[in-house]
Design a protein around this motif. Structure first.
Motif, PDB file in Angstrom:
ATOM      1  N   ALA A  95       5.944   7.379 -13.246  1.00  0.00           N
ATOM      2  CA  ALA A  95       6.401   6.036 -13.927  1.00  0.00           C
ATOM      3  C   ALA A  95       5.139   4.923 -14.402  1.00  0.00           C
ATOM      4  CB  ALA A  95       7.553   5.392 -13.283  1.00  0.00           C
ATOM      5  N   LEU A  96       4.607   4.948 -13.216  1.00  0.00           N
ATOM      6  CA  LEU A  96       3.508   3.782 -13.190  1.00  0.00           C
ATOM      7  C   LEU A  96       2.326   4.147 -14.177  1.00  0.00           C
ATOM      8  CD1 LEU A  96       2.374   2.644  -9.679  1.00  0.00           C
ATOM      9  CD2 LEU A  96       2.893   1.217 -11.673  1.00  0.00           C
ATOM     10  N   TRP A 150      12.100   4.560 -13.837  1.00  0.00           N
ATOM     11  CA  TRP A 150      12.056   4.094 -12.313  1.00  0.00           C
ATOM     12  C   TRP A 150      12.866   4.615 -11.501  1.00  0.00           C
ATOM     13  CZ3 TRP A 150       7.315   2.128 -11.712  1.00  0.00           C
ATOM     14  CH2 TRP A 150       6.633   1.596 -13.258  1.00  0.00           C
ATOM     15  N   PRO A 151      12.529   5.053 -10.160  1.00  0.00           N
ATOM     16  CA  PRO A 151      13.491   5.439  -9.279  1.00  0.00           C
ATOM     17  C   PRO A 151      13.913   4.317  -8.538  1.00  0.00           C
ATOM     18  CG  PRO A 151      11.264   5.908  -8.507  1.00  0.00           C
ATOM     19  CD  PRO A 151      10.923   5.341  -9.947  1.00  0.00           C
ATOM     20  N   TRP A 175      -3.390  -5.105 -13.318  1.00  0.00           N
ATOM     21  CA  TRP A 175      -3.003  -4.472 -11.884  1.00  0.00           C
ATOM     22  C   TRP A 175      -1.497  -4.663 -11.824  1.00  0.00           C
ATOM     23  CZ3 TRP A 175      -6.482  -5.698  -7.197  1.00  0.00           C
ATOM     24  CH2 TRP A 175      -7.757  -5.380  -7.572  1.00  0.00           C
ATOM     25  N   TRP A 176      -0.707  -3.118 -11.812  1.00  0.00           N
ATOM     26  CA  TRP A 176       0.536  -3.080 -11.624  1.00  0.00           C
ATOM     27  C   TRP A 176       1.257  -2.667 -10.288  1.00  0.00           C
ATOM     28  CZ3 TRP A 176       3.544  -5.121 -15.330  1.00  0.00           C
ATOM     29  CH2 TRP A 176       2.663  -5.284 -16.543  1.00  0.00           C
ATOM     30  N   LEU A 177       2.057  -3.460  -9.609  1.00  0.00           N
ATOM     31  CA  LEU A 177       2.574  -3.203  -8.365  1.00  0.00           C
ATOM     32  C   LEU A 177       3.861  -2.809  -8.386  1.00  0.00           C
ATOM     33  CD1 LEU A 177       0.920  -6.362  -6.840  1.00  0.00           C
ATOM     34  CD2 LEU A 177      -0.104  -4.335  -7.176  1.00  0.00           C
ATOM     35  N   VAL A 178       4.343  -2.030  -7.584  1.00  0.00           N
ATOM     36  CA  VAL A 178       6.010  -1.568  -7.386  1.00  0.00           C
ATOM     37  C   VAL A 178       6.163  -2.169  -5.911  1.00  0.00           C
ATOM     38  CG1 VAL A 178       7.539  -0.029  -7.478  1.00  0.00           C
ATOM     39  CG2 VAL A 178       5.628   0.098  -9.122  1.00  0.00           C
ATOM     40  N   GLU A 179       7.188  -2.828  -5.794  1.00  0.00           N
ATOM     41  CA  GLU A 179       7.721  -3.363  -4.570  1.00  0.00           C
ATOM     42  C   GLU A 179       8.969  -2.687  -4.040  1.00  0.00           C
ATOM     43  OE1 GLU A 179       5.801  -7.758  -3.944  1.00  0.00           O
ATOM     44  OE2 GLU A 179       7.026  -7.527  -5.544  1.00  0.00           O
ATOM     45  N   ASP A 180       9.120  -2.489  -2.966  1.00  0.00           N
ATOM     46  CA  ASP A 180      10.386  -2.115  -2.635  1.00  0.00           C
ATOM     47  C   ASP A 180      10.889  -2.982  -1.257  1.00  0.00           C
ATOM     48  OD1 ASP A 180      12.677  -0.868  -1.636  1.00  0.00           O
ATOM     49  OD2 ASP A 180      11.655   1.049  -1.072  1.00  0.00           O
TER      50      ASP A 180
END
Length: 296
Positions: free
Chosen positions: A245-246, A146-147, A200-205
């Motif tokens: 990564a996802l 994961w970056p 459902w996979w979410l990546v938050e910044d």
């Protein structure tokens, strides 16, 4: 004998499934759709579904969906050579009822034995190719990298509009993209029998949604077959490895849930590098489809 067309109803789902199963086995060697999936189509917006019958037997299927891009998506299925032209003529008639100069698009899957020839004889032309990719989950799966300390979490009910915005942004530069109205997107994306927000996979910044992987179980109903419906990274977060990564995270999550394989669809001419990403992650092409177009 004469081929007759009539409107289909949900009660026709078993007969439609039998026809689809025969067609799928001939085209690519495996069953692709469950009866529950077929029944769900009747609740979708902007769809027109017809069956072709001969002597009381279902010998063909046709549906037409109006798309935001202005074209009409045509799905025709039959294994009977003289039924295919009937379906295509009906599609053209329906297209002219909907628009003065309709753009019709239909897909030929795998080694489909009837429709491709019928389309070409009727003046349709191939314009695009798509692949179905798949990975068998029987080998070692790398740990996602994961970056920037970003990590995924499952979606929650009530977040659909936020996810929709991320989906639209992620695909805005794709071929023939048109922004869907939210209600149409929700009808397809949260289809009652397949929707599970824990997949459902979410990546938050911070407060922003950077990337999404909208996953579900395969349309066939196979409980060991996962499907990645949407894998999207918003433009400002690209080239950091989020997509890879996802994808790897989705593979591992599916395997923990009992899946033995995972599939997805991709535009063969995708310009964002998606095809290479999937191949590097261990996916292989298992099916090729061609998109045909005609303006009658």
């Amino acid at each position: 004998m004469t081929v007759e067309l009539r409107a289909a109803t949900p009660d026709d789902a078993p007969a439609i499934k039998r026809l689809f199963d025969e067609h799928a086995l001939a085209a690519f060697g495996e069953v692709a759709l469950s009866e529950e999936e077929i029944r769900s189509w009747f609740a979708m917006p902007n769809i027109w579904i017809q069956l072709a019958e001969r002597d009381g037997q279902v010998v063909g299927y046709l549906d037409i969906t109006s798309e935001e891009s202005g074209h009409l998506s045509v799905d025709a299925r039959t294994l009977v050579p003289d039924v295919a032209p009937v379906l295509l003529e009906a599609a053209e008639r329906r297209g002219r009822e909907i628009a003065a100069a309709p753009i019709l698009r239909g897909t030929v899957q795998g080694h489909e034995p009837v429709l491709r020839q019928a389309l070409e004889r009727a003046g349709w032309a191939p314009i695009r190719q798509f692949f179905q990719m798949r990975i068998e989950l029987d080998g070692e799966l790398p740990e996602p990298a994961w970056p920037d300390g970003l990590t995924p979490r499952s979606a929650e009910r009530g977040e659909e509009e936020r996810v929709y915005e991320a989906h639209m942004d992620s695909f805005a530069d794709h071929w023939d993209f048109r922004r869907q109205p939210f209600e149409v997107w929700r009808a397809y994306s949260t289809n009652a029998h397949r929707y599970d927000p824990s997949l459902w996979w979410l990546v938050e910044d911070g407060d922003e949604l950077a990337a999404i992987s909208l996953n579900g179980w395969d349309f066939s109903g196979d409980p060991q077959s996962g499907w990645i419906q949407v894998l999207g990274v918003r433009p400002q977060w690209r080239k950091r490895g989020l997509g890879t990564a996802l994808l790897l995270h989705s593979f591992r999550d599916f395997r923990e849930r009992g899946a033995t394989k995972v599939g997805l669809g991709v535009d063969a001419e995708n310009t964002t590098g998606a095809l290479r990403l999937y191949e590097r992650a261990g996916m292989r092409q298992v099916r090729r489809s061609e998109l045909y177009e005609k303006v009658p």
